[in-house]
Design an enzyme around this catalytic site. Structure first.
Site, PDB file in Angstrom:
ATOM      1  N   LYS A 119       0.854  -1.184   0.000  1.00 53.30           N
ATOM      2  CA  LYS A 119       0.000   0.000   0.000  1.00 53.30           C
ATOM      3  C   LYS A 119       0.892   1.237   0.000  1.00 53.30           C
ATOM      4  O   LYS A 119       1.744   1.403   0.866  1.00 53.30           O
ATOM      5  CB  LYS A 119      -0.923   0.037   1.222  1.00 53.30           C
ATOM      6  N   ASP A 174      -3.295   4.432  -2.183  1.00 55.36           N
ATOM      7  CA  ASP A 174      -4.225   4.951  -1.169  1.00 55.36           C
ATOM      8  C   ASP A 174      -4.139   6.471  -1.126  1.00 55.36           C
ATOM      9  O   ASP A 174      -3.513   7.036  -0.236  1.00 55.36           O
ATOM     10  CB  ASP A 174      -3.828   4.322   0.179  1.00 55.36           C
ATOM     11  N   LYS A 229      -7.002   8.494  -1.454  1.00 55.19           N
ATOM     12  CA  LYS A 229      -8.270   9.026  -0.907  1.00 55.19           C
ATOM     13  C   LYS A 229      -8.699  10.309  -1.617  1.00 55.19           C
ATOM     14  O   LYS A 229      -8.841  11.366  -0.996  1.00 55.19           O
ATOM     15  CB  LYS A 229      -8.145   9.264   0.602  1.00 55.19           C
ATOM     16  N   ASP A 254     -12.848  15.555  -4.372  1.00 53.67           N
ATOM     17  CA  ASP A 254     -12.906  16.869  -5.025  1.00 53.67           C
ATOM     18  C   ASP A 254     -14.156  16.883  -5.886  1.00 53.67           C
ATOM     19  O   ASP A 254     -14.968  15.960  -5.806  1.00 53.67           O
ATOM     20  CB  ASP A 254     -11.621  17.082  -5.862  1.00 53.67           C
ATOM     21  N   THR A 273     -11.667   6.353  10.673  1.00 55.71           N
ATOM     22  CA  THR A 273     -11.800   5.802  12.030  1.00 55.71           C
ATOM     23  C   THR A 273     -11.314   6.787  13.088  1.00 55.71           C
ATOM     24  O   THR A 273     -11.538   6.581  14.271  1.00 55.71           O
ATOM     25  CB  THR A 273     -11.037   4.474  12.162  1.00 55.71           C
ATOM     26  N   ARG A 306       2.982  -1.415  10.529  1.00 50.28           N
ATOM     27  CA  ARG A 306       4.090  -1.518  11.484  1.00 50.28           C
ATOM     28  C   ARG A 306       4.390  -2.923  11.991  1.00 50.28           C
ATOM     29  O   ARG A 306       5.550  -3.220  12.286  1.00 50.28           O
ATOM     30  CB  ARG A 306       3.826  -0.562  12.657  1.00 50.28           C
TER      31      ARG A 306
END
Ligand code: C5P
Length: 238
Positions: free
Chosen positions: A33, A60, A62, A65, A124, A215
Site C-alpha cells: 500500500k 491509497d 483518498k 474533489d 476511524t 508496522r
C-alpha cells in the site's frame, strides 16, 4: 494455492528505505500500500520504482474533489496499473460514478487492467462528536453503511473499513463487495495507536478480502520473516 491477502503499508517517506522494504517483502505479501506520504514526496517515478519489484499496489490517495477533477486524477493514475485505487465516499454519488467511469475509459485507452475502485466511508479517527460537528447525525456505523451502499450503487467495487465493521458490511453488502481492512495485528504484536485491532485470522473469518498491515511488518527487525509468519497463520501456500 490461495492468494496472499496481506498488503503491507509502506508508510515511509524515504525512497531507499521503501525500496528495501519492497525488496524484502517480495515473496511474502500479496501487495504493497502506497499512500500520500510517499506519493507526494516521490510521485510517479517513486511509485514505479516500488512497483518495479513486482508487487500489486493499493494506491491509497483518498481522492475527494469535484467529480471532474477526481475523474481527471483517476485518468492520470490508471496507467500506473494499481490493483486498487480509492476515493472518499463523502465526495458523493456523482463523484464516485465519475471516478468509476474514468477508471473504465482510462484502462481501455491505455489497454491496462482497470484498478478496483474503493471508497473510504468514515475515517476511524472520527468520533460520534466529531461527526456531529460536521453535521452528520447518527452513529459512525450507520454512516458507514449508508456510504457503503451509496458507493456500491455508484460503481465502487468495495470499501476500506475497520475490523469492527467488516462482519456487518459482509452481511449487508453481499459476497462480491471488496472489503479492505487496516488495523490488523498478529496476536502478541504491539497495538501502537490503533484502538480497535483484530488478528489476521479473525479479520479473514469475518469476511475481509484484503488486510492492510503496516508496522507489525515494517518495524520488525526482519520484515520478510514477519510477513511470512502472517501468511503462514493464514494457511498460504497450503
Ligand atoms: O501500521 P499499521 O498496521 O497500523 O498501518 C495501517 C495502515 O492503514 C496505515 O497506512 C494507516 O494510515 C492505514 N489506515 C488505518 N486505519 C484506517 C484507515 C487507514 O490504519 N481506518
Amino acid at each position: 494455492m490461495k492468494e496472499n491477502p496481506v498488503y503491507c503499508a509502506i508508510d515511509v517517506p524515504e525512497i531507499d528505505a521503501a525500496g528495501q522494504l519492497a525488496r524484502q517483502l517480495r515473496a511474502h505479501v500479496g501487495g504493497l500500500k502506497i499512500g500520500k506520504e510517499f506519493f507526494y514526496a516521490h510521485g510517479q517515478a517513486g511509485y514505479e520504482k516500488l512497483a518495479g519489484y513486482g508487487q500489486n499496489i493499493f494506491l491509497d490517495l483518498k481522492l475527494h474533489d469535484i467529480p471532474n477533477t477526481v475523474a481527471a486524477a483517476v485518468r492520470t493514475l490508471v496507467p500506473l496499473t494499481p490493483a486498487y485505487l480509492n476515493v472518499h465516499a463523502a465526495g458523493g454519488a456523482e463523484m464516485m460514478a465519475a471516478a468509476a467511469s474514468a477508471a473504465d475509459s482510462a484502462a481501455d485507452e491505455a489497454k491496462v487492467i482497470r484498478p478496483k475502485m474503493l471508497a473510504v466511508t468514515v475515517l476511524t479517527s472520527l468520533s460520534v462528536a466529531d461527526l456531529n460537528d460536521i453535521g452528520v447525525n447518527g452513529t459512525p456505523r450507520e454512516q458507514v453503511l449508508r456510504l457503503a451502499a451509496l458507493a456500491a450503487k455508484n460503481g465502487m467495487d468495495g470499501v476500506v473499513c475497520s475490523a469492527e465493521e467488516v462482519e456487518l458490511l459482509r452481511r449487508e453488502m453481499g459476497p462480491n463487495f471488496n472489503l479492505v481492512v487496516p488495523g490488523i495485528r498478529p496476536s502478541g504484536a504491539p497495538q501502537h495507536d490503533q484502538k480497535r485491532v483484530m488478528t489476521p485470522e479473525a479479520a479473514i473469518a469475518a469476511g475481509a478480502d484484503i488486510l492492510v498491515i503496516g508496522r507489525a511488518i515494517t518495524q520488525n527487525p526482519d520484515p520478510g520473516r514477519a510477513a511470512q509468519a502472517i501468511a503462514d497463520s493464514l494457511g498460504m501456500g497450503e
